[in-house]
Each structure stands twice: as C-alpha cells, then as structure tokens.
Design a protein around this motif. Structure first.
Motif, PDB file in Angstrom:
ATOM      1  N   UNK A 149       1.695  12.429  19.822  1.00 28.77           N
ATOM      2  CA  UNK A 149       2.798  12.835  20.672  1.00 28.77           C
ATOM      3  C   UNK A 149       2.744  14.349  20.868  1.00 28.77           C
ATOM      4  N   UNK A 150       3.233  14.756  21.992  1.00 26.61           N
ATOM      5  CA  UNK A 150       3.130  16.139  22.438  1.00 26.61           C
ATOM      6  C   UNK A 150       4.452  16.540  23.078  1.00 26.61           C
ATOM      7  N   UNK A 151       4.857  17.778  22.824  1.00 20.98           N
ATOM      8  CA  UNK A 151       6.057  18.319  23.456  1.00 20.98           C
ATOM      9  C   UNK A 151       5.739  19.704  23.986  1.00 20.98           C
ATOM     10  N   UNK A 152       6.183  19.946  25.198  1.00 16.63           N
ATOM     11  CA  UNK A 152       5.889  21.230  25.833  1.00 16.63           C
ATOM     12  C   UNK A 152       7.197  21.959  26.113  1.00 16.63           C
ATOM     13  N   UNK A 153       7.266  23.226  25.633  1.00 12.22           N
ATOM     14  CA  UNK A 153       8.355  24.111  26.020  1.00 12.22           C
ATOM     15  C   UNK A 153       7.793  25.126  27.003  1.00 12.22           C
ATOM     16  N   UNK A 154       8.574  26.082  27.380  1.00 10.98           N
ATOM     17  CA  UNK A 154       8.104  27.064  28.358  1.00 10.98           C
ATOM     18  C   UNK A 154       6.926  27.865  27.828  1.00 10.98           C
ATOM     19  N   UNK A 155       6.941  28.092  26.517  1.00  8.23           N
ATOM     20  CA  UNK A 155       5.936  28.989  25.948  1.00  8.23           C
ATOM     21  C   UNK A 155       4.973  28.324  24.978  1.00  8.23           C
ATOM     22  N   UNK A 156       5.297  27.139  24.515  1.00  3.49           N
ATOM     23  CA  UNK A 156       4.481  26.552  23.472  1.00  3.49           C
ATOM     24  C   UNK A 156       4.188  25.079  23.749  1.00  3.49           C
ATOM     25  N   UNK A 157       3.117  24.640  23.115  1.00  3.42           N
ATOM     26  CA  UNK A 157       2.667  23.264  23.184  1.00  3.42           C
ATOM     27  C   UNK A 157       2.617  22.734  21.751  1.00  3.42           C
ATOM     28  N   UNK A 158       3.394  21.704  21.473  1.00  5.90           N
ATOM     29  CA  UNK A 158       3.510  21.193  20.109  1.00  5.90           C
ATOM     30  C   UNK A 158       2.853  19.814  19.998  1.00  5.90           C
TER      31      UNK A 158
END
Length: 116
Positions: A96-105
């Motif tokens: 699973x992956x989550x993207x914010x404005x500045x980071x990729x988790x």
C-alpha cells in the motif's frame, strides 16, 4: 504517515482475497492512496489508486479491471483492495502507498499467492 497492510494469503485460481491498509499519523495530508505489487524478478507496478476527493476517483491498471475493486473507509483511515477472479499471474507482494504533497509513503508488503 504510517501504513499497515494485511490480508494476503494463499488462494486457488478463481478465488478472492481482500487486502486492507490502515493509515495512521498525518492522514489528513494524504492526496491519494494506492496498491502496488511486485512479483519476483519484476518491477513494482501500480495496481489501483483512489483519490482523496469527494467522489473517491479511482484508477485501475488494465490487467485488473473488472476483477479488483479499490475502496476506502475514511472513518477508519483504511483502504481496501477486493480481489476477485484471481489468476496465478496475480501472485506478488502487494504494497500500500500513500501520497501527500511532499512525500510518498509505503507500507510493508503482504504476499498474495495464487495457485493454479
């Protein structure tokens, strides 16, 4: 943002599994969440993505269209991947992956094995 994936396992071809990914931490910053997979010897590839908008806009890779469904439960900060009609070629570690404005988790992977 921390991500915890679960739900993988061994299933026969044609069977179903549901993967879950629980997000914690600064989840309000998440723009979209996604499932990727990586089979042995292959590059990691996008399976499906769901955006954090009012419609929950989704995207599916061609190889899972009509078989997999991505969804989310915002109250539980959880994303799901319902996988039906599984094929041996779906065997992979799913991330699973989550993207914010500045980071990729990234979460840890969960192994899905489909036997023929």
């Amino acid at each position: 943002v921390q991500l915890q994936a679960s739900g993988g396992g061994l299933v026969q071809a044609g069977g179903s599994l549901r993967l879950s990914c629980v997000a914690s931490g600064s989840t309000i910053q998440i723009i979209y969440m996604a499932w990727y997979r990586q089979a042995p010897g292959n590059q990691r590839e996008l399976v499906a993505r769901i955006q954090d908008d009012a419609d929950g806009t989704t995207y599916y890779a061609d190889f899972v269209k009509g078989r997999f469904t991505i969804s989310r439960d915002n109250a539980k900060n959880t994303m799901y991947l319902q996988m039906n009609g599984l094929k041996p070629e779906d065997t992979a570690v799913y991330y699973c992956n989550a993207r914010t404005r500045n980071y990729n988790y990234w979460g840890q992977g969960t192994l899905v094995t489909v036997s023929s």
